[in-house]
Design an enzyme around this catalytic site. Structure first.
Site, PDB file in Angstrom:
ATOM      1  N   TRP A 101       0.804  -1.214   0.000  1.00  0.00           N
ATOM      2  CA  TRP A 101       0.000   0.000   0.000  1.00  0.00           C
ATOM      3  C   TRP A 101       0.841   1.270   0.000  1.00  0.00           C
ATOM      4  CZ3 TRP A 101      -4.378  -0.118  -2.112  1.00  0.00           C
ATOM      5  CH2 TRP A 101      -5.218  -1.218  -1.995  1.00  0.00           C
ATOM      6  N   ASP A 171      -1.230   6.766   6.173  1.00  0.00           N
ATOM      7  CA  ASP A 171      -2.369   5.934   5.808  1.00  0.00           C
ATOM      8  C   ASP A 171      -2.536   4.953   6.972  1.00  0.00           C
ATOM      9  OD1 ASP A 171      -4.113   4.034   4.847  1.00  0.00           O
ATOM     10  OD2 ASP A 171      -2.967   3.574   3.025  1.00  0.00           O
ATOM     11  N   LYS A 195     -12.517  -1.201   6.829  1.00  0.00           N
ATOM     12  CA  LYS A 195     -11.683  -2.180   7.529  1.00  0.00           C
ATOM     13  C   LYS A 195     -12.080  -2.238   9.002  1.00  0.00           C
ATOM     14  CE  LYS A 195      -9.140  -2.341   3.728  1.00  0.00           C
ATOM     15  NZ  LYS A 195      -7.862  -1.948   3.160  1.00  0.00           N
TER      16      LYS A 195
HETATM   17  C1  LIG Z   1      -7.441  -1.296   1.937  1.00  0.00           C
HETATM   18  C2  LIG Z   1      -6.348  -0.322   2.000  1.00  0.00           C
HETATM   19  C3  LIG Z   1      -6.271   0.745   1.087  1.00  0.00           C
HETATM   20  C4  LIG Z   1      -7.256   0.920  -0.034  1.00  0.00           C
HETATM   21  O1  LIG Z   1      -8.469   1.365   0.440  1.00  0.00           O
HETATM   22  P1  LIG Z   1      -9.661   1.757  -0.556  1.00  0.00           P
HETATM   23  O2  LIG Z   1     -10.762   2.137   0.356  1.00  0.00           O
HETATM   24  O3  LIG Z   1      -9.963   0.535  -1.385  1.00  0.00           O
HETATM   25  O4  LIG Z   1      -9.185   2.887  -1.411  1.00  0.00           O
HETATM   26  C5  LIG Z   1      -5.231   1.645   1.231  1.00  0.00           C
HETATM   27  N1  LIG Z   1      -4.328   1.514   2.218  1.00  0.00           N
HETATM   28  C6  LIG Z   1      -4.377   0.511   3.111  1.00  0.00           C
HETATM   29  C7  LIG Z   1      -3.353   0.434   4.191  1.00  0.00           C
HETATM   30  C8  LIG Z   1      -5.379  -0.440   3.024  1.00  0.00           C
HETATM   31  O5  LIG Z   1      -5.432  -1.442   3.910  1.00  0.00           O
END
Ligand SMILES: *Cc1c(COP(=O)(O)O)cnc(C)c1O
Length: 367
Positions: A101, A171, A195
């Site tokens: 990511w 993130d 998540k």
């Molecule tokens: C799932 C995830 C993403 C992507 O998220 P979206 O909502 O599909 O854009 C980005 N960064 C991390 C760390 C993730 O786990």
């Protein structure tokens, strides 16, 4: 049969949240309307929105000079939106690449600035986070970006880098609200909700006041942080239903004892699963012990040909969505807040039995 959902996202929701959502689906607070039917400009939605924001502020103890934005676009959208907003006239940004990511985040940022890789886990096959002494930080960088939990590899920061005057941005999608965090260490953080904070369609951004107001002219109005702050995240129609669900999740966390309690439970769950992996002489987790994720537990079988058997037998036992990320393969159990200790116990029991049944035929291929 009970089922247990170990999906990486969209992921398991707490049962009380799903129950409370039912009322909102049909007749919210006796209003005769579904939450999906109320106007986003009205008092009813304002109440839902303000309550969600206030609960989140309380949970994370967010300082008053930080704003909470609730928007669409996903964490992947933020890979672009964040640089557009936070470059602030600078040409460079630092990115730590510690897995799938953060690699994506850095690649996307290249469209808007010059990206310098402050640290890379490539050498270790993304099983480690480089020691601080190996980081090279650029003091001219607009910000330094990290991914606190690499959802695909199962690597998690246990401490934060000291970036001096350069704002640290993160993130935090996959470990958001799984433990307390010191917001004051960051310039901004972001997470998509599916998540750990509800359902898909909502992205949460928490940003420090002093970084606002210098978005690139090309920034879409609906993703301009400053404009979003000025309009209480209602520049255009916000994801009303997803915000409602996130508010329920925040309240559920609070009622269970808050983030310290979540951290305790998540640590216990992860500890028992890693112990089952390490003690098995069968499964293998290649992530260095000190950075093993407490939420994304990734491991391999001695023979990747066994994965399909493992996954289909697990499914028969009600243990769902254990397939690893497509970029890394293997098996992954996501142990988010809504995944109970009972679910992990059921998984460990299944894994122990599976290992005994398959050990002797596959042990030789493990070197
Ligand atoms: C799932 C995830 C993403 C992507 O998220 P979206 O909502 O599909 O854009 C980005 N960064 C991390 C760390 C993730 O786990």
């Amino acid at each position: 049969m009970d089922t247990y959902n170990f999906a990486a996202g969209p992921a398991a929701l707490p049962k009380p949240v799903v129950e409370a959502a039912k009322a909102g689906l049909e007749n919210w607070k006796g209003s005769g309307q579904s939450v999906m039917e109320i106007p986003f400009t009205g008092d009813e939605f304002a109440q839902i929105h303000e309550e969600a924001v206030a609960t989140l502020r309380l949970l994370l103890d967010i300082p008053s000079d930080y704003h909470i934005l609730l928007l669409q676009g996903g964490a992947y959208g933020q890979f672009s939106i964040l640089p557009m907003n936070l470059l602030r006239g600078r040409q460079k940004a630092d990115y730590a690449v510690t897995g799938h990511w953060s690699r994506r985040a850095a690649d996307e940022a290249e469209k808007y600035c010059s990206v310098s890789i402050a640290a890379s886990g490539f050498k270790s096959g993304f099983s480690e986070i480089p020691d601080w002494s190996e980081w090279s930080l650029d003091h001219q960088a607009a910000y330094c970006h990290i991914t606190t939990n690499e959802t695909a590899e199962g690597v998690q920061f246990k401490e934060l880098p000291d970036t001096g005057r350069v704002p640290l941005v993160a993130d935090v999608t996959s470990d958001f609200l799984t433990e307390p965090m010191d917001i004051s260490r960051f310039g901004a953080i972001y997470a998509s909700a599916q998540k750990n904070a509800g359902t898909a369609g909502l992205t949460i951004v928490i940003v420090k006041e002093n970084l606002l107001g210098q978005a690139l002219p090309i920034t879409p109005s609906v993703f301009d942080y400053g404009r979003l702050v000025a309009n209480a995240s209602k520049v255009n129609t916000p994801p009303v239903w997803a915000i409602f669900i996130a508010g329920l999740v925040f309240k559920w966390i609070l009622s269970e004892g808050g983030l310290a309690e979540m951290a305790y439970r998540n640590r216990c769950k992860a500890k028992s699963l890693y112990a089952a992996i390490d003690d098995s002489g069968f499964y293998r987790c290649s992530v260095a012990e000190k950075v093993r994720s407490s939420v994304s537990v990734c491991f391999q079988l001695p023979d990747s040909g066994l994965e399909e058997v493992f996954l289909s037998e697990a499914q028969k036992k009600g243990l769902l969505n254990l397939k690893g990320h497509s970029a890394t393969g293997g098996i992954r159990a996501s142990l988010y807040n809504a995944v109970s200790e009972e679910a992990v116990t059921a998984l460990v029991r299944f894994m122990d039995r599976f290992a005994v049944q398959h050990k002797y035929t596959h042990l030789s291929s493990f070197n």
